[in-house]
Design an enzyme around this catalytic site. Structure first.
Site, PDB file in Angstrom:
ATOM      1  N   GLU A 173       0.857  -1.108   0.005  1.00 46.32           N
ATOM      2  CA  GLU A 173      -0.045  -0.104  -0.130  1.00 46.32           C
ATOM      3  C   GLU A 173       0.932   1.336  -0.113  1.00 46.32           C
ATOM      4  O   GLU A 173       0.690   1.894   0.839  1.00 46.32           O
ATOM      5  CB  GLU A 173      -0.808   0.021   1.036  1.00 46.32           C
ATOM      6  CG  GLU A 173      -1.744  -1.295   1.162  1.00 46.32           C
ATOM      7  CD  GLU A 173      -3.098  -1.026   2.112  1.00 46.32           C
ATOM      8  OE1 GLU A 173      -3.092  -0.199   2.942  1.00 46.32           O
ATOM      9  OE2 GLU A 173      -4.091  -1.731   1.784  1.00 46.32           O
ATOM     10  N   ASN A 298      -5.857  -5.001  -2.232  1.00 44.74           N
ATOM     11  CA  ASN A 298      -6.088  -4.956  -0.748  1.00 44.74           C
ATOM     12  C   ASN A 298      -7.594  -4.038  -0.925  1.00 44.74           C
ATOM     13  O   ASN A 298      -7.850  -2.780  -1.283  1.00 44.74           O
ATOM     14  CB  ASN A 298      -5.314  -4.094   0.231  1.00 44.74           C
ATOM     15  CG  ASN A 298      -4.035  -4.994   0.539  1.00 44.74           C
ATOM     16  OD1 ASN A 298      -3.932  -6.174   0.007  1.00 44.74           O
ATOM     17  ND2 ASN A 298      -3.119  -4.267   1.040  1.00 44.74           N
ATOM     18  N   TYR A 300     -11.364  -3.330   0.727  1.00 49.05           N
ATOM     19  CA  TYR A 300     -12.120  -3.024   2.181  1.00 49.05           C
ATOM     20  C   TYR A 300     -13.338  -2.552   1.684  1.00 49.05           C
ATOM     21  O   TYR A 300     -14.755  -2.848   2.546  1.00 49.05           O
ATOM     22  CB  TYR A 300     -11.325  -2.358   3.069  1.00 49.05           C
ATOM     23  CG  TYR A 300     -10.272  -3.096   3.638  1.00 49.05           C
ATOM     24  CD1 TYR A 300      -8.864  -2.979   3.219  1.00 49.05           C
ATOM     25  CD2 TYR A 300     -10.544  -3.796   4.743  1.00 49.05           C
ATOM     26  CE1 TYR A 300      -7.949  -3.982   3.614  1.00 49.05           C
ATOM     27  CE2 TYR A 300      -9.494  -4.946   4.973  1.00 49.05           C
ATOM     28  CZ  TYR A 300      -8.274  -4.631   4.782  1.00 49.05           C
ATOM     29  OH  TYR A 300      -7.092  -5.517   5.123  1.00 49.05           O
TER      30      TYR A 300
HETATM   31  N1  LIG Z   1     -12.987   4.342   3.572  1.00 46.56           N
HETATM   32  N2  LIG Z   1     -12.219   3.660   3.444  1.00 46.56           N
HETATM   33  N3  LIG Z   1     -11.301   2.881   3.404  1.00 46.56           N
HETATM   34  C1  LIG Z   1     -10.892   1.609   3.107  1.00 46.56           C
HETATM   35  C2  LIG Z   1      -9.157   2.568   3.417  1.00 46.56           C
HETATM   36  C3  LIG Z   1      -8.185   1.223   3.482  1.00 46.56           C
HETATM   37  C4  LIG Z   1      -6.904   1.710   3.844  1.00 46.56           C
HETATM   38  N4  LIG Z   1      -6.265   0.574   4.876  1.00 46.56           N
HETATM   39  C5  LIG Z   1      -5.929  -0.348   4.482  1.00 46.56           C
HETATM   40  O1  LIG Z   1      -5.898  -0.510   3.595  1.00 46.56           O
HETATM   41  C6  LIG Z   1      -5.238  -1.180   5.656  1.00 46.56           C
HETATM   42  C7  LIG Z   1      -4.618  -2.223   5.210  1.00 46.56           C
HETATM   43  C8  LIG Z   1      -3.343  -2.585   5.799  1.00 46.56           C
HETATM   44  O2  LIG Z   1      -2.296  -3.380   5.047  1.00 46.56           O
HETATM   45  C9  LIG Z   1      -3.216  -3.293   7.253  1.00 46.56           C
HETATM   46  O3  LIG Z   1      -2.165  -3.384   7.652  1.00 46.56           O
HETATM   47  C10 LIG Z   1      -4.598  -2.887   7.941  1.00 46.56           C
HETATM   48  O4  LIG Z   1      -4.572  -3.685   9.285  1.00 46.56           O
HETATM   49  C11 LIG Z   1      -5.607  -3.255   7.231  1.00 46.56           C
HETATM   50  C12 LIG Z   1      -7.162  -2.898   8.089  1.00 46.56           C
HETATM   51  O5  LIG Z   1      -7.018  -1.628   8.389  1.00 46.56           O
HETATM   52  C13 LIG Z   1      -5.772  -2.365   5.822  1.00 46.56           C
END
Ligand SMILES: N=[N+]=NCCCCNC(=O)[C@@H]1[C@H]2[C@H](O)[C@@H](O)[C@H](O)[C@@H](CO)[C@@H]12
Length: 453
Positions: A173, A298, A300
């Site tokens: 990311e 990734n 969400y």
């Molecule tokens: N609105 N809205 N939206 C979604 C925004 C997503 C941005 N955060 C990520 O993708 C992080 C990624 C990370 O790799 C992991 O280390 C984190 O634990 C996960 C959970 O947070 C996800």
């Protein structure tokens, strides 16, 4: 020490499609300074008062550094055939460059060997946000030298584990590294600089390209880039909202993928950053063209976008869809967005191989009762998103695997341990593991749909 799960996997799903679970070093390992490891920016950030909710740190986390064998047994009990994890750079190179810490390499080699013994394919992420503190002191990702630091670190790992790890990811990311760490400041190293932000992004892209080249020189064949993708939908058909949506789409989804696949930045970036957007020569842009062997997606949630000049630098904001379900992160549950974003990749970048390298949800789980944890909302989230992935597969997307985020309840960055994403519950006091209903659902889904959702 908790009782390891009795059932060790007997049947193995098809090798064609990877069914995995994902974690990252700082979020699960604990023991950040053990056995010669150096501090990372997250060790410093989390131990800085006020940066993380409830003052939580990764000093213990899930204690995976000491319980890794138990966690491999858990993965076998879940029936996964793949596991995505990251390496803590500062365990390997305590000063970020130069001296190699053999004990750090040994930890990851033991983990990889244990995975392979269980028939679990390791997917190794080189960088998941935990830059060695020693390099941040030298300018961190804002330093022109950072791509070289990263390529040298990658080479150490390629040479140490390249004979047993077949799936590699350079960066996790880059958008969140950049926006969280240098623009909004809610993630380490906690900077808030409009000028620094595009410089950091450019160096991350250079670092990805350098690590890809370094891997090719070492004969590594499958190197990916993991990106958070969030499909953007206009709140109305007005020209303002459609324009704002295009800007937010460029800012979140195209900023990093266009350079590596197309050798150019989205045109909207110069409008978004204005005078803070650096001049890049054609050769500098062409040097960013480093298409990965696969994209790690990734996913969400999505965003519904309205124009808003007060929301800088993009001039757009997300409009909360109050009528729809949301997770504990206040992210809308929108499975169709996964199908849409996979089809978008297919059309824009020529149907490259894709792994869903993270998908999952935080919910305020009920407490365990009589050895069970009924996380119904997470079961529903996984079911609907696996169906969404299946819809993309049926439309020809070259989807190679799915990794649930996350194997374990873990350290959720600035939220600390307040947000839980795990298929497996981790007791906040003794860190005992307990497979949730969602873990059982995932195990059954793997058995039923081995060749793919
Ligand atoms: N609105 N809205 N939206 C979604 C925004 C997503 C941005 N955060 C990520 O993708 C992080 C990624 C990370 O790799 C992991 O280390 C984190 O634990 C996960 C959970 O947070 C996800």
């Amino acid at each position: 020490m908790s009782k390891p799960p009795t059932e060790i996997r007997s049947d193995s799903p098809s090798r064609d499609f990877l069914w995995g679970a994902a974690t990252s070093a700082y979020q699960i390992e604990g023991s950040p300074l053990a056995d010669g490891a150096g501090p990372s920016i997250w060790h410093r950030f989390a131990n800085t008062p006020g940066r993380v909710l409830n003052g939580d740190t990764g000093d213990i986390a899930c204690d995976h550094y000491r319980r890794w064998h138990e966690d491999v047994a858990l993965m076998a009990a879940l029936g996964v055939n793949a596991y995505r994890f990251s390496v803590a750079w500062a365990r390997i190179l305590p000063e970020g460059t130069g001296r190699v810490n053999q004990a750090g390499l040994d930890f990851y080699r033991c983990l990889v060997d244990a995975l392979l013994e269980q028939g679990i394919e390791p997917m190794l992420t080189l960088y998941h946000w935990d830059l060695p503190e020693a390099l941040d002191t030298r300018g961190g990702w804002a330093s022109d030298a950072s791509p070289g630091w990263f390529a040298d670190y990658a080479q150490v790992l390629y040479r140490a584990l390249g004979d047993r790890v077949r799936l590699w990811i350079t960066l996790n990311e880059p958008w969140v590294i950049t926006a969280g760490g240098y623009l909004y400041g809610d993630l380490a190293p906690g900077h808030r600089s409009l000028h620094e932000t595009p410089i950091v992004a450019h160096n991350l892209l250079r670092a990805h390209a350098a690590a890809l080249a370094s891997g090719r020189a070492e004969g590594i064949e499958r190197i990916g880039l993991a990106v958070n993708l969030e499909p953007q939908y206009p709140a109305s058909p007005s020209a303002e909202d459609i324009g704002a949506t295009a800007h937010r789409d460029a800012f979140i989804n195209r900023w990093f993928l266009d350079p590596v696949f197309l050798g150019r930045y989205p045109a909207e970036m110069e409008t978004i950053f204005g005078s803070a957007w650096p001049r890049h020569s054609p050769s500098e842009l062409d040097a960013l063209r480093a298409p990965p062997d696969f994209i790690g997606v990734n996913y969400y949630s999505r965003s519904v976008v309205r124009a808003d000049p007060t929301e800088q630098p993009v001039g757009a904001r997300r409009v909360r869809q109050d009528a729809r379900p949301h997770t504990a992160m206040d992210w809308e549950v929108y499975p169709q967005g996964l199908t849409d974003i996979l089809l978008w990749i297919q059309g824009r970048y020529g149907n490259p191989p894709v792994y869903i390298t993270e998908n999952g949800a935080a919910f305020d789980d009920p407490p365990p009762v009589a050895g069970r944890l009924h996380d119904r909302q997470r079961v529903a989230y996984l079911r609907t998103h696996l169906r969404a992935a299946s819809r993309a597969l049926r439309r020809g997307v070259d989807l190679r695997g799915y990794f649930a985020w996350s194997l374990l309840d873990n350290f959720e960055w600035s939220y600390g341990y307040a947000k839980r994403f795990g298929l497996v519950h981790v007791d906040p006091v003794d860190r005992q593991r307990l497979i949730k209903d969602s873990g059982r659902f995932y195990r059954d889904a793997i058995r039923r749909y081995g060749r793919g959702p």
